[in-house]
Design an enzyme around this catalytic site. Sequence first.
Site, PDB file in Angstrom:
ATOM      1  N   GLU A 176     -51.878 -32.550  13.894  1.00 39.31           N
ATOM      2  CA  GLU A 176     -53.009 -33.478  13.757  1.00 39.31           C
ATOM      3  C   GLU A 176     -52.562 -34.530  12.753  1.00 39.31           C
ATOM      4  O   GLU A 176     -52.454 -34.254  11.559  1.00 39.31           O
ATOM      5  CB  GLU A 176     -54.253 -32.710  13.277  1.00 39.31           C
ATOM      6  N   CYS A 208     -58.379 -38.721   8.109  1.00 37.08           N
ATOM      7  CA  CYS A 208     -57.483 -39.050   9.221  1.00 37.08           C
ATOM      8  C   CYS A 208     -58.163 -39.839  10.335  1.00 37.08           C
ATOM      9  O   CYS A 208     -57.508 -40.605  11.047  1.00 37.08           O
ATOM     10  CB  CYS A 208     -56.859 -37.779   9.790  1.00 37.08           C
TER      11      CYS A 208
END
Length: 483
Positions: A228, A262
């Site tokens: 990720e 993120c």
Amino acid sequence: MRMNTEETARLKTADGDALRACLDAMKAAQTRDGLPDAALRIDRLTRLMVLLRDRADDFCAALDADFDGRARETSLMSDVMATFNTVKYARGRVKSWMKPDPRDGVVPFNLFGARVEVQRMPKGVVGILGPWNVPLFTTLAPLAFALAAGNRAMLKPSELVPRTSLLLQSAVQDLFAVDEVVVFTGDAALAGAFSALPFDHLVFTGSTTTGVRVMRAAAENLVPVTLELGGKSPVIVGRSADVGLAAERIVTAKVMNGGQVCVSPDTVHVADELVEPFIAACEAAHRRLFPPSAGDAALTSLIDARHFARIRGYLDEIRLAGGRVVDCGGGLATSGRKLTLHLVVDPPSGSRVAQEEIFGPLLQVVRYADITAVIDRINAAPRPLALYYFGTDREEERQVLERTLSGGVAINDVMLQVAAHDAPFGGVGASGMGVYHGREGFNEFCHPRTVYRSGWWDPRKALGLVPPYSKQLYGRLSKVLRV
């Protein structure tokens, strides 16, 4: 089962040999104990919930100290509660996820009682390399699905949040056996040794550059990975958008954790005629969230001096080039490594802020005339972890969804796609691979094993499908190939 003094000391002075010894012991325990039943999996998840509940205040204090300024409300919501709710969601669905999945049988054997099913088997031992930005959620959320799938796990949280990492290590060793879940703390060298271990699955959350190194190390042992990674998540503000609503939601999301998320918006593409109203609405939204009279207590600091200098460097580069920078702070005085949200309007394409993932309280605002050009620009860049669209034009929305590819999407909002427990979360291409969350998160840490059960009669001899073959068999079989 608590660790003894010798085991605790080993974790605090871990090296590659200690890591490998722990992994070997966990693999041996997994083989010895066999398939964990639903009760054990639920118990492990319950203990993880107890860990978060009982240490919530301690974690908030540790995160505030590690960031040198992070509101306890931010930590409670984004790290403790978000993780707690994820674990609770997984715990409530373990039994249903574990059930074998019936599949279509093999013709003609299924006519005589043969059956096919898929069992979801735990892979074994999962390694989880956690980042510093939302350290509990990004480390323990994948752990929840790994445990639900029946695995054991080794965790390596980030060295940039040392107090939080040590607290997590202590909390885990109080509630989990040394062969169930274990936390190792250490520097980047230890993380490198960790990523080189022959896990049964490896999870990494962090930068794309580091993700490449982790994947390369995992490939040496053919370890499957979940990455990720992030990237420059774009926002499109269409001409049909409510500009005030768009600005409020974008700013609210962007200032969360000081922009160190993120899926934080990176670049906002705004129609020409809406640029100035959008900027004004962003300034107004920031003043409502952080009124100067309240001080900067609610702002989250940048994690360290290097990241603070990096963000200031982006701003200095634009200002020196004569570019436009808008400080949304409205006179709010900041201290330490805290920054108010800054907008960089139409930065040069070659500037660092236009090319690198920002990961801080800075937002690009780029004007456009034609939505097609925006879509082309998004498609020309690495595929983002998140994509956001504001507007009520369904045809335009359809174009954005059908002509782009990203990890996830939110329409008329920002970042809430990650909060959907019953849906997968993960990147694509440069923003990552694999998913966790939802049923897909459980499946990520399982091996789907096909099981064929023979029926009460085998028709192969009667149909002439075994030697010696008849002269007519080839012709009969060939007829099946008709389209």
